[in-house]
Scaffold this active site. Structure first.
Site, PDB file in Angstrom:
ATOM      1  CD  GLU A 155      53.249  70.014  80.021  1.00  0.00           C
ATOM      2  OE1 GLU A 155      54.425  70.399  80.107  1.00  0.00           O
ATOM      3  OE2 GLU A 155      52.287  70.806  79.965  1.00  0.00           O
ATOM      4  CB  SER A 177      52.598  72.968  83.204  1.00  0.00           C
ATOM      5  OG  SER A 177      52.860  74.344  83.257  1.00  0.00           O
ATOM      6  NE  ARG A 227      54.370  72.359  76.957  1.00  0.00           N
ATOM      7  CZ  ARG A 227      54.518  73.465  76.231  1.00  0.00           C
ATOM      8  NH1 ARG A 227      54.802  73.374  74.941  1.00  0.00           N
ATOM      9  NH2 ARG A 227      54.393  74.654  76.771  1.00  0.00           N
TER      10      ARG A 227
END
Length: 336
Positions: free
Chosen positions: A332, A235, A163
């Protein structure tokens, strides 16, 4: 054509449906318009906003929002066993995945139904079911407002990680991604070792491209809320990466704790959703916000929430996981 808006309402431009505004917002269809766009306002504070699927606004944005709207997709190279595909930044990611599956091109199928635009894929290095965008990205095209230049960055220079990418670090708010080129395979290469994907794919008749895509979509729909109905950003937290020794120590206390491999040598990835569930936060609600009852990684706007409320809930989740496991989980989502 450049479309400009003053005091732009952002509630329909972010998947949390947070009601904030931008001082200015400009949409562009092709890269030739970018010099004019930035010359019009000078080098004011600016940032790119595509589909707004990974952004949480906690206040109004006192600057310029730039939104790529180009939707071209084309094959740019063909080899006996591979194909390169160029997609403009404004293409819907899942539309591109379907486009590739329809043409029997392997590599993106595990990334089905991830919301957002193509331009955001390399920034976040989006991933799911054991595959990341960086696995199939060949190069990224970008405009540099400070110099007025167009550049193309090869994948090996994009610093792709979990990520993560150069676009979240050194090049953050320095470039406008305008297109991404992908290298895809004609050779069947199913990756089915993650979660329930193998079982679900087999139930559909075996590992064809379309079956894998349908399996991924089915699993995601069963666990994740539809952003059109319930505001969320998918998420909200990253899965934490820890040393193998630390993971084994945790497993002596919680033998059922899932562990996943990661690229960092001597490290493993923990399941943030499992950690959040274990500290009693799955399905938790507080006022206008909550933790999704089917997937603890997802924070939801239950109606009328502010970005500050979502952020406060995120901090509470982080606090409880730290208190319960001694593990820090990172967000995130981009928080503005």
């Amino acid at each position: 054509m450049i479309r400009c808006y003053e005091n732009a309402d952002l509630s329909s431009r972010n998947s949390f449906h947070i009601r904030q505004r931008a001082k200015r917002l400009a949409e562009f269809d092709n890269t030739d318009q970018l010099p004019e766009l930035f010359e019009r306002w000078g080098m004011v504070r600016w940032r790119v906003l595509g589909g707004g699927n990974n952004t949480l606004f906690t206040h109004d944005y006192d600057g310029l929002i730039v939104t790529p709207c180009g939707t071209g997709v084309e094959v740019t190279g063909e080899q006996p066993y591979s194909v390169t595909v160029r997609a403009e930044a404004g293409v819907e990611w899942d539309d591109l995945v379907q486009w590739c599956v329809d043409r029997e091109l392997w590599g993106m199928e595990n990334l089905s139904l991830i919301p957002g635009k193509v331009g955001a894929a390399p920034v976040q290095n989006i991933g799911a079911y054991g595959v990341e965008a960086g696995d199939v990205i060949s190069s990224v095209e970008m405009y540099v407002p400070s110099s007025g230049n167009m550049l193309t960055l090869a994948a090996e220079h994009c610093a792709f990680g979990y990520r993560d990418s150069i676009f979240k670090n050194m090049l953050k708010d320095e470039v406008v991604i305008t297109a991404v080129t992908f290298e895809l395979s004609r050779i069947p290469s199913p990756k089915l070792g993650y979660g329930d994907l193998l079982r679900c794919t087999q139930s559909l008749g075996g590992p064809s491209l379309q079956n894998i895509r349908e399996a991924v979509c089915s699993i995601r729909r069963s666990k994740l809320p539809d952003t059109a109905v319930t505001g969320n950003a998918g998420s909200f937290f990253k899965n934490p990466v820890v040393k193998e020794s630390a993971a084994e120590e945790l497993r002596t206390k919680w033998p059922d704790m899932p562990l996943y491999p990661c690229q960092e040598e001597g490290c493993v990835k923990l399941a943030a959703g499992w950690l959040i569930d274990k500290v009693g936060m799955k399905g938790y609600r507080s006022g206008n916000v909550g933790v999704h009852e089917k997937q603890a990684l997802v924070l939801v706007n239950l109606g009328g929430a502010t970005g500050v409320e979502v952020l406060e809930l995120a901090r509470e989740v982080q606090r409880r996981v730290k208190e319960g496991f001694g593990i820090e989980i990172e967000t995130e989502v981009n928080i503005l």
